[in-house]
Design a protein around this motif. Structure first.
Motif, PDB file in Angstrom:
ATOM      1  N   LYS A  96       0.195  19.811  -5.551  1.00  9.47           N
ATOM      2  CA  LYS A  96      -0.055  19.492  -4.367  1.00  9.47           C
ATOM      3  C   LYS A  96      -0.095  17.908  -4.910  1.00  9.47           C
ATOM      4  CE  LYS A  96      -3.479  19.527  -1.392  1.00  9.47           C
ATOM      5  NZ  LYS A  96      -4.607  19.913  -0.558  1.00  9.47           N
ATOM      6  N   VAL A 117       2.244  22.100  -1.443  1.00  8.44           N
ATOM      7  CA  VAL A 117       1.704  21.576  -0.727  1.00  8.44           C
ATOM      8  C   VAL A 117       1.589  20.212  -0.002  1.00  8.44           C
ATOM      9  CG1 VAL A 117      -1.374  21.715   0.233  1.00  8.44           C
ATOM     10  CG2 VAL A 117       0.079  23.351  -1.909  1.00  8.44           C
ATOM     11  N   ASN A 118       1.877  20.282   1.374  1.00  5.84           N
ATOM     12  CA  ASN A 118       1.496  18.949   2.065  1.00  5.84           C
ATOM     13  C   ASN A 118       3.322  18.360   1.892  1.00  5.84           C
ATOM     14  OD1 ASN A 118      -0.717  19.506   3.185  1.00  5.84           O
ATOM     15  ND2 ASN A 118      -1.778  18.775   2.593  1.00  5.84           N
ATOM     16  N   ALA A 144       2.656  13.542  -0.818  1.00  3.64           N
ATOM     17  CA  ALA A 144       1.586  14.602  -0.121  1.00  3.64           C
ATOM     18  C   ALA A 144       1.172  14.190   0.859  1.00  3.64           C
ATOM     19  CB  ALA A 144       1.411  14.859  -1.126  1.00  3.64           C
ATOM     20  N   TRP A 145       1.276  14.517   2.427  1.00  7.85           N
ATOM     21  CA  TRP A 145       0.900  13.612   3.337  1.00  7.85           C
ATOM     22  C   TRP A 145      -0.308  14.303   3.635  1.00  7.85           C
ATOM     23  CZ3 TRP A 145      -0.167  18.606   7.400  1.00  7.85           C
ATOM     24  CH2 TRP A 145       0.223  17.839   8.309  1.00  7.85           C
ATOM     25  N   ARG A 201       1.715  25.605   7.950  1.00 11.03           N
ATOM     26  CA  ARG A 201       0.645  25.648   7.331  1.00 11.03           C
ATOM     27  C   ARG A 201      -0.469  26.231   7.921  1.00 11.03           C
ATOM     28  NH1 ARG A 201      -1.710  20.369  11.342  1.00 11.03           N
ATOM     29  NH2 ARG A 201      -3.498  20.376   9.793  1.00 11.03           N
ATOM     30  N   ASP A 205      -4.158  22.779   5.249  1.00 12.43           N
ATOM     31  CA  ASP A 205      -2.483  22.310   5.008  1.00 12.43           C
ATOM     32  C   ASP A 205      -1.688  22.715   4.762  1.00 12.43           C
ATOM     33  OD1 ASP A 205      -4.341  20.606   2.718  1.00 12.43           O
ATOM     34  OD2 ASP A 205      -4.505  21.766   1.214  1.00 12.43           O
ATOM     35  N   GLY A 206      -0.416  22.089   5.038  1.00 13.80           N
ATOM     36  CA  GLY A 206       0.990  22.842   5.497  1.00 13.80           C
ATOM     37  C   GLY A 206       1.490  23.036   3.380  1.00 13.80           C
ATOM     38  N   PRO A 243      -3.147  15.702   6.036  1.00 10.32           N
ATOM     39  CA  PRO A 243      -3.115  16.243   7.135  1.00 10.32           C
ATOM     40  C   PRO A 243      -3.780  15.749   8.051  1.00 10.32           C
ATOM     41  CG  PRO A 243      -3.278  18.120   5.358  1.00 10.32           C
ATOM     42  CD  PRO A 243      -3.920  16.882   4.531  1.00 10.32           C
TER      43      PRO A 243
END
Length: 200
Positions: free
Chosen positions: A87, A121-122, A183-184, A56, A100-101, A186
């Motif tokens: 992303k 990203v994410n 994309a998660w 992260r 962000d992960g 967060p």
């Protein structure tokens, strides 16, 4: 092998000779599936890949991402004019945020930084069952936990029985097993869906 060396030389020159940040060039695949692919070099079984980072983002400064890995490793990831960023879709450095992960692949430099070739990203890769279907939503059951999948018009796609991706989600069914890459969002149980893989 020659292609690998050429890419590394280009990436190294981008780090040394360019102050330009962001961009999204064609250095390798930015397809989200590539984030989960094996590295280009053979790594000893059980040994960490020195050219791969995950974690992260805890800080951003002058084209550098500071990342804490899930194993508590600390990473400094350099974004260059040759770095591709994903992303949910190909994007720019300005869209990356603290919290962000990420997964990143690139070239480990002598000072310990990772000059990033590709950054996702994410990104998440989830195997689940469809619990319910709503308007632009898939409610997913993943190992007993609920995930809310958001279908993003113009972006989300489905692949049925390994056919090419289409925007038509009408063949998705409650109770069916699916694989979702997306994309998660967060600190939530929500995912923006890039691709759903399903058997029709």
């Amino acid at each position: 092998m020659t292609e690998n060396l050429d890419r590394r030389r280009l990436l190294t020159s981008a780090v040394v000779g360019s102050a330009a940040l962001a961009g999204a060039t064609a250095l390798g695949s930015l397809a989200p599936e590539a984030a989960f692919a094996a590295g280009e070099q053979a790594i000893e079984p059980g040994a960490p890949d020195p050219n791969f980072a995950e974690g992260r983002i805890t800080g951003i400064s002058a084209g550098m991402l500071f990342v804490t890995g899930s194993d508590t490793a600390l990473w400094r990831i350099r974004i260059t004019g040759g770095t591709s960023i994903w992303k949910l879709r190909p994007t720019t450095f300005e869209q990356v945020a603290v919290g962000d992960g990420l997964y990143a692949r690139g070239l480990r430099l002598p000072d310990g930084t990772l000059a990033a070739d590709s950054v996702w990203v994410n990104i998440v890769n989830v195997h689940a069952h469809i619990a319910a279907i709503g308007r632009n939503l898939l409610h997913l059951d993943h190992k007993g936990k609920r995930i809310v999948g958001h279908l993003v018009p113009g972006t989300s796609a489905a692949r049925y029985n390994n056919t090419p991706a289409v925007s038509d989600m009408s063949m998705l069914r409650v109770g069916k097993h699916v694989q979702v890459i997306g994309a998660w969002v967060p600190d939530t149980n929500e995912v923006q869906i890039a691709t759903v893989y399903a058997n029709a």
